[in-house]
Design a protein around this motif. Sequence first.
Motif, PDB file in Angstrom:
ATOM      1  N   THR A 699      54.413  85.337  77.379  1.00  0.00           N
ATOM      2  CA  THR A 699      55.419  85.728  78.370  1.00  0.00           C
ATOM      3  C   THR A 699      54.993  87.019  79.051  1.00  0.00           C
ATOM      4  O   THR A 699      54.667  88.013  78.385  1.00  0.00           O
ATOM      5  CB  THR A 699      56.787  85.918  77.700  1.00  0.00           C
ATOM      6  N   ASP A 700      54.990  86.989  80.379  1.00  0.00           N
ATOM      7  CA  ASP A 700      54.513  88.134  81.161  1.00  0.00           C
ATOM      8  C   ASP A 700      55.706  88.980  81.604  1.00  0.00           C
ATOM      9  O   ASP A 700      56.027  89.064  82.792  1.00  0.00           O
ATOM     10  CB  ASP A 700      53.710  87.628  82.357  1.00  0.00           C
ATOM     11  N   LEU A 701      56.359  89.563  80.625  1.00  0.00           N
ATOM     12  CA  LEU A 701      57.530  90.410  80.880  1.00  0.00           C
ATOM     13  C   LEU A 701      57.414  91.637  79.989  1.00  0.00           C
ATOM     14  O   LEU A 701      57.281  91.514  78.766  1.00  0.00           O
ATOM     15  CB  LEU A 701      58.820  89.649  80.575  1.00  0.00           C
ATOM     16  N   ASP A 702      57.461  92.779  80.586  1.00  0.00           N
ATOM     17  CA  ASP A 702      57.221  94.023  79.847  1.00  0.00           C
ATOM     18  C   ASP A 702      58.528  94.548  79.258  1.00  0.00           C
ATOM     19  O   ASP A 702      59.157  95.464  79.791  1.00  0.00           O
ATOM     20  CB  ASP A 702      56.591  95.063  80.781  1.00  0.00           C
ATOM     21  N   PRO A 753      57.914  83.735  83.680  1.00  0.00           N
ATOM     22  CA  PRO A 753      56.603  84.339  83.983  1.00  0.00           C
ATOM     23  C   PRO A 753      55.703  84.320  82.755  1.00  0.00           C
ATOM     24  O   PRO A 753      56.071  84.827  81.690  1.00  0.00           O
ATOM     25  CB  PRO A 753      56.966  85.772  84.399  1.00  0.00           C
ATOM     26  N   VAL A 754      54.509  83.723  82.885  1.00  0.00           N
ATOM     27  CA  VAL A 754      53.591  83.642  81.745  1.00  0.00           C
ATOM     28  C   VAL A 754      52.163  83.957  82.174  1.00  0.00           C
ATOM     29  O   VAL A 754      51.794  83.822  83.349  1.00  0.00           O
ATOM     30  CB  VAL A 754      53.614  82.238  81.090  1.00  0.00           C
ATOM     31  N   ARG A 755      51.356  84.383  81.210  1.00  0.00           N
ATOM     32  CA  ARG A 755      49.918  84.460  81.338  1.00  0.00           C
ATOM     33  C   ARG A 755      49.306  83.391  80.432  1.00  0.00           C
ATOM     34  O   ARG A 755      49.963  82.901  79.504  1.00  0.00           O
ATOM     35  CB  ARG A 755      49.389  85.836  80.908  1.00  0.00           C
ATOM     36  N   ILE A 756      48.050  83.063  80.691  1.00  0.00           N
ATOM     37  CA  ILE A 756      47.377  82.026  79.911  1.00  0.00           C
ATOM     38  C   ILE A 756      46.084  82.589  79.338  1.00  0.00           C
ATOM     39  O   ILE A 756      45.312  83.242  80.051  1.00  0.00           O
ATOM     40  CB  ILE A 756      47.084  80.785  80.777  1.00  0.00           C
ATOM     41  N   GLU A 757      45.867  82.354  78.046  1.00  0.00           N
ATOM     42  CA  GLU A 757      44.636  82.777  77.387  1.00  0.00           C
ATOM     43  C   GLU A 757      44.041  81.613  76.609  1.00  0.00           C
ATOM     44  O   GLU A 757      44.775  80.739  76.136  1.00  0.00           O
ATOM     45  CB  GLU A 757      44.905  83.920  76.396  1.00  0.00           C
TER      46      GLU A 757
END
Length: 765
Positions: A699-702, A753-757
């Motif tokens: 999850t791309d949330l700070d 909102p997400v990032r992918i690795e």
Amino acid sequence: MSNKNDIVTGKGPAGGWGSLKGIASISIESSASLSAADTLRRMNKPGGLMCPSCAWPKPKNYSEFEFCENGAKAVMWELTTDRCTPAFWETHTVQQLRSWTDHELEKTGRLTHPLRYNPQSDRYEETDWESAFKDIAHTLNALDPESAVFYASGHAGLEAAYLYALMARLHGNNNLPQSSNMCHETTSVGLSKVIGSPVGTIIWEDLEQADAFFFFGQNPGTNSPRFLHPLKDAKKRGAKIVTFNPIIEQGLVAFVDPQNAIDMTTGRQTKISDQYHQLSSGGDVAAIMGICKYVIEADKAAQRNGKKRIIDVAFIEEHTQGFDSFLNSVEAADWSHIEVGSGLTRQALKEAADVYIKAERVIGVYGMGLTQHTHGSVNVGMLVNLLMLRGNMGRLGAGICPVRGHSNVQGQRTVGIAEKAGLIPMDKLRELFDFNPPLKDGVNIVEMVEGLIAGSVKASICLGGNLLRAVPDQQRMEKSWAEQDLTVMISTKLNRSHIFPGKSAYILPCLGRAEVDEQASGPQAVSTEDSFSMISGSTGHRSPISEHLKSELAIITGIAKALLPENPKVKWEAWTVDYSLVRDLIEQTYPNDFGDFNARMFEPGGFYRGIAAHERIWKTPEKKALFTTPERLTSLGFDAKPGRYSLLTMRSNDQFNTTIYGYSDRFHGIEGTRDVLLMNPDDIKRAGLSGGDRVQMITDLDDGVDRRLGGLVLTPYQIPAGTVASYYPECNVLVPVSHHDQLSKTPGSKSVPVRIERETGEPAV
């Protein structure tokens, strides 16, 4: 796939032999009783079972087989011959079961006895009903009433729901969140704001007269397959269907009618959508703005040329408010921003607008693809704006159609399952039951989760469902759920909510809707409300799977009798004996909705409780329907940036809500697994990844919380750039509790909102 980088696509039309094969597969998988066939024969007809799956309406002129693939799966899943008896716990601990999948837990079969958790052995053990009721009451009475929450899943009938809400209020709170908080609360709040109705405006006759249907974020092939029959009829008479959805859903592409011998023999398909627009996640506001812009431009051209106006001026002047402000926003909207925001071309939106302009009667259909965003209420308001431009609200063949999920999710709200005190006729309750009902608002699902994490919620009673699996921030919830003083689950099968028991925990097994509910006065019927506000009676005909089961209503009254002081006007015992007395109470509490309730409940198609907006009566403070002016051209609550994607959670056609029947998702082309991440092929290349890679989403949330889901196979898919998709409820671990619609607090599960690795921890480019 022949190549891991090949694009995966859905297979075949909705319905047809694929549907029959799907039913046959789940019949075997569920070890369904032979009696399921007789139950299906009676389903959705007067005197029979009302579907325990979705809330799609039942037609007055019903067919020989009035059930769909999903309804059949739900019935067979309930009428399994598998049993989860107390002996199961002799060889299984709660800790061991935490590694099981949702499917494996439910495959253990129907629960047969009331169970109490023993923390010393980490197992559930058989108990008796009276001991369970007494201990539950003792624990609740030792707590602050406001620390207890009474959740309802949307399944239980109107009678049980009414008494459940009454029990909570007699106990001292309005903590009555419901499954609609997680899906269509945006509808309840958003529509109420603009048309004064928390539900849709159309009825069955409107389907038969519409010239066009505009679909936004709704998937009838998986969520409401019986809808495909009136859509087929609409296409036969020349109606147009325009669809907006980031994912191609086969039910809105083509349909083979399983009840038509020619269709089944020849494979003849009905093309459903005349236009299918794959807009970006969160792009509905911009797309609708573009259509509205063309409608306004066409109206101006008509005026210049002395032709009939395109917009319905008479309707707008008589019935609405706020049009001038909305008109200014439409004219000011820049086409470049509309195209970027929607992910669609100007030409595509013109083609959609042309259909809308030419149609005399339009129905706007939507589902959670519109509601589950940070600004989902803006989506709903924009669709209402579009419909009102041409007076497509509150007249024959036109209106707004939110398609609800669970079979009685709308009805439970109607009879009092609501956390907002202002929605409840408290004066009526005070008069009928001689008590002072609480006037403080209770908690919704988001507030419940926040309370669990903070420790202020100390007890949860769940009338059905698998709440722990359905809510956002699931990993944080698992820890908090188990720290409660009390958890009580009224259930038919094991699910994940059971394996994180509170300090005191009970599983109370209930009858299924297909089973005979025998009380002292004889067999009982229950009732439900569908998406068109029609009330129908439901009667079970199957023998209960265990003599130790109780009905949902009897469990509620059993807890209530142990929990609450005696009150001569509160007659739990009498209401348990005869459910018609509860329907009398519902009629007395809501006389305008439920007149002659008992006499009308088995009318073919149900009886209509009436929706004011259907008659162009607007129950807003302004007494008008309201045009709203959007402040943004997106329903997303976050900005785009490199490496950030918008996650859309989706369902397989082998599941219903959190219930996973199997692992065949033919509509999306996924077989044998749910551990996939669907991604645009160009996005995969740009990220330096390849189809078949094992990846994880973060999850791309700070907000200081690490949320991630791994073990996903990257799958090239026809999906808009910047949008990725994976399955609900597995992806709930990625949804922050703070990520919700700003007006209704519905979780924003359709745009996370997400990032992918890569699984190695190496980030995508």
